[in-house]
Write a protein that holds these residues in place. Structure first.
Motif, PDB file in Angstrom:
ATOM      1  N   LYS A 134       0.852  -1.175   0.000  1.00 17.04           N
ATOM      2  CA  LYS A 134       0.000   0.000   0.000  1.00 17.04           C
ATOM      3  C   LYS A 134       0.893   1.231   0.000  1.00 17.04           C
ATOM      4  O   LYS A 134       1.644   1.449   0.954  1.00 17.04           O
ATOM      5  CB  LYS A 134      -0.912   0.024   1.232  1.00 17.04           C
TER       6      LYS A 134
ATOM      7  N   MET B 288      -4.942  -6.057  -0.720  1.00 16.81           N
ATOM      8  CA  MET B 288      -5.011  -5.488  -2.063  1.00 16.81           C
ATOM      9  C   MET B 288      -3.825  -4.552  -2.306  1.00 16.81           C
ATOM     10  O   MET B 288      -3.453  -3.764  -1.433  1.00 16.81           O
ATOM     11  CB  MET B 288      -6.319  -4.709  -2.244  1.00 16.81           C
ATOM     12  N   THR B 289      -3.202  -4.643  -3.469  1.00 14.88           N
ATOM     13  CA  THR B 289      -2.166  -3.699  -3.863  1.00 14.88           C
ATOM     14  C   THR B 289      -2.838  -2.368  -4.165  1.00 14.88           C
ATOM     15  O   THR B 289      -3.766  -2.292  -4.965  1.00 14.88           O
ATOM     16  CB  THR B 289      -1.419  -4.185  -5.113  1.00 14.88           C
ATOM     17  N   MET B 290      -2.360  -1.295  -3.521  1.00 13.64           N
ATOM     18  CA  MET B 290      -3.035  -0.011  -3.629  1.00 13.64           C
ATOM     19  C   MET B 290      -2.046   1.131  -3.801  1.00 13.64           C
ATOM     20  O   MET B 290      -1.047   1.204  -3.097  1.00 13.64           O
ATOM     21  CB  MET B 290      -3.896   0.248  -2.378  1.00 13.64           C
TER      22      MET B 290
ATOM     23  N   MET C 295     -11.742   1.554   2.116  1.00 13.59           N
ATOM     24  CA  MET C 295     -10.360   1.509   1.639  1.00 13.59           C
ATOM     25  C   MET C 295      -9.459   0.827   2.657  1.00 13.59           C
ATOM     26  O   MET C 295      -8.573   0.050   2.294  1.00 13.59           O
ATOM     27  CB  MET C 295      -9.873   2.931   1.336  1.00 13.59           C
TER      28      MET C 295
ATOM     29  N   PHE D   3      -6.368   4.881  -6.339  1.00 17.97           N
ATOM     30  CA  PHE D   3      -7.327   5.819  -5.751  1.00 17.97           C
ATOM     31  C   PHE D   3      -6.813   7.237  -5.946  1.00 17.97           C
ATOM     32  O   PHE D   3      -5.744   7.589  -5.448  1.00 17.97           O
ATOM     33  CB  PHE D   3      -7.512   5.544  -4.255  1.00 17.97           C
TER      34      PHE D   3
ATOM     35  N   ILE E 103     -16.295   2.117  -5.865  1.00 18.16           N
ATOM     36  CA  ILE E 103     -15.263   1.165  -5.448  1.00 18.16           C
ATOM     37  C   ILE E 103     -15.703  -0.262  -5.767  1.00 18.16           C
ATOM     38  O   ILE E 103     -14.928  -1.062  -6.301  1.00 18.16           O
ATOM     39  CB  ILE E 103     -14.950   1.326  -3.949  1.00 18.16           C
TER      40      ILE E 103
ATOM     41  N   ILE F 193      -2.451   5.162  -3.571  1.00 17.08           N
ATOM     42  CA  ILE F 193      -3.461   6.063  -3.044  1.00 17.08           C
ATOM     43  C   ILE F 193      -2.953   7.493  -3.067  1.00 17.08           C
ATOM     44  O   ILE F 193      -2.052   7.862  -2.298  1.00 17.08           O
ATOM     45  CB  ILE F 193      -3.828   5.684  -1.600  1.00 17.08           C
TER      46      ILE F 193
ATOM     47  N   LEU G  59      -4.673  -4.589  -8.888  1.00 16.10           N
ATOM     48  CA  LEU G  59      -4.149  -3.297  -8.464  1.00 16.10           C
ATOM     49  C   LEU G  59      -5.290  -2.298  -8.406  1.00 16.10           C
ATOM     50  O   LEU G  59      -6.086  -2.207  -9.343  1.00 16.10           O
ATOM     51  CB  LEU G  59      -3.081  -2.813  -9.458  1.00 16.10           C
ATOM     52  N   MET G  60      -5.362  -1.537  -7.299  1.00 17.94           N
ATOM     53  CA  MET G  60      -6.349  -0.479  -7.175  1.00 17.94           C
ATOM     54  C   MET G  60      -5.645   0.873  -7.080  1.00 17.94           C
ATOM     55  O   MET G  60      -4.717   1.054  -6.278  1.00 17.94           O
ATOM     56  CB  MET G  60      -7.226  -0.695  -5.949  1.00 17.94           C
TER      57      MET G  60
ATOM     58  N   LEU H  77      -9.898  -2.910   2.360  1.00 15.63           N
ATOM     59  CA  LEU H  77      -9.165  -3.467   1.218  1.00 15.63           C
ATOM     60  C   LEU H  77      -7.680  -3.588   1.535  1.00 15.63           C
ATOM     61  O   LEU H  77      -7.030  -4.569   1.171  1.00 15.63           O
ATOM     62  CB  LEU H  77      -9.367  -2.577  -0.012  1.00 15.63           C
ATOM     63  N   ALA H  78      -7.145  -2.587   2.209  1.00 16.43           N
ATOM     64  CA  ALA H  78      -5.729  -2.625   2.588  1.00 16.43           C
ATOM     65  C   ALA H  78      -5.462  -3.798   3.525  1.00 16.43           C
ATOM     66  O   ALA H  78      -4.481  -4.533   3.363  1.00 16.43           O
ATOM     67  CB  ALA H  78      -5.331  -1.303   3.246  1.00 16.43           C
TER      68      ALA H  78
END
Length: 272
Positions: free
Chosen positions: A41, A209-211, A201, A182, A169, A213, A179-180, A204-205
């Motif tokens: 993240k 989830m790969t994020m 969010m 934001f 979302i 932000i 991959l997300m 998800l973290a």
């Protein structure tokens, strides 16, 4: 969809190499290098105009970089340079890579003539060519996930801003991205609605989830991110672990962005 995301933490989810983006004479990004591991993240912070949004849009190939390379989940996306020669990708090949990317924007961009459930189902139906009977149960699970199971048949103009962003979302998650991205997902919301989006969010973290932000919510960035990246004038000027990024030798931009938040937090703790 209640379990964790199965990412290989040793794999590279995003690799940006010497990437620049110009608009005429304006240099929005200047030889940016960034690597994000699967499951990581990363919060990207910086003042307005520092290049944060442009970086995300280039990673999703919504903007075409002027030079440099971008890989997502091990595959090039968009134009790239191989052995000194600039190579273009077909729209079809770009679209294939992009299916592994979910992006949530400042504005919700829901289709006003579709219900919440229909907005979530649209991508899998049209892009992935999935059958409605297969995708509808999953879409309803996603509404449950973002805390809106009762809003399946509601149209966007009957939802609050926070509810619309949570549907947005869920819509991204319906494509099962690895991959997300934001992009200031809470900046268009009234203050009292920010928390409900950040809660999703944060979930998800926690699930792995790969994020990436982009945010101005400094407390959230420090709480959730494995790494904070600081941008200024199209360049990454600093990056590091949230707990240790402010040091005597850190970049002045880092200090200006993060120190007020920490001082405010310390004052609140002292009042308890």
């Amino acid at each position: 969809m209640t379990g964790s995301f199965s990412n290989n933490a040793t794999a590279t989810a995003v690799e940006v190499a010497d990437m620049s983006k110009s608009y005429g004479i304006f240099q929005a990004l200047d030889r940016v290098n960034l690597k994000v591991l699967a499951g990581e993240k990363v919060a990207i912070i910086g003042s307005s105009g520092s290049g944060k949004t442009t970086l995300l849009r280039c990673i999703a190939n919504l903007e075409r970089p002027t030079s440099g390379n971008i890989k997502v989940n091990g595959q090039f996306i968009g134009d790239h340079t191989i052995e000194g020669r600039r190579v273009s990708m077909s729209d079809r090949d770009i679209a294939k890579v992009r299916t592994g990317i979910g992006m949530v924007f400042q504005r919700f961009n829901l289709f006003p003539h579709l219900t919440a459930l229909q907005n979530i189902m649209l991508g899998p139906l049209k892009v992935l060519r999935q059958d409605k009977k297969d995708i509808e149960p999953f879409a309803r699970q996603l509404l449950q996930k973002v805390g809106l199971p009762e809003k399946a048949d509601a149209y966007p103009d009957h939802l609050s801003g926070g509810q619309q962003q949570r549907v947005a979302i869920a819509r991204s998650l319906a494509m099962r991205p690895k991959l997300m991205l934001f992009d200031e997902a809470t900046s268009a919301l009234d203050p009292e609605l920010v928390g409900e989006v950040l809660t999703v969010m944060r979930q998800l973290a926690d699930e792995g989830m790969t994020m990436l932000i982009v945010t101005h919510e400094m407390s959230f960035a420090e709480e959730v991110a494995d790494r904070i990246v600081v941008m200024d004038r199209g360049v990454i000027v600093d990056e590091g672990n949230p707990a240790t990024i402010i040091t005597p030798n850190c970049h002045p931009r880092t200090r200006a962005l993060l120190r007020p938040n920490r001082e405010r937090r310390a004052r609140l703790e002292a009042l308890k």
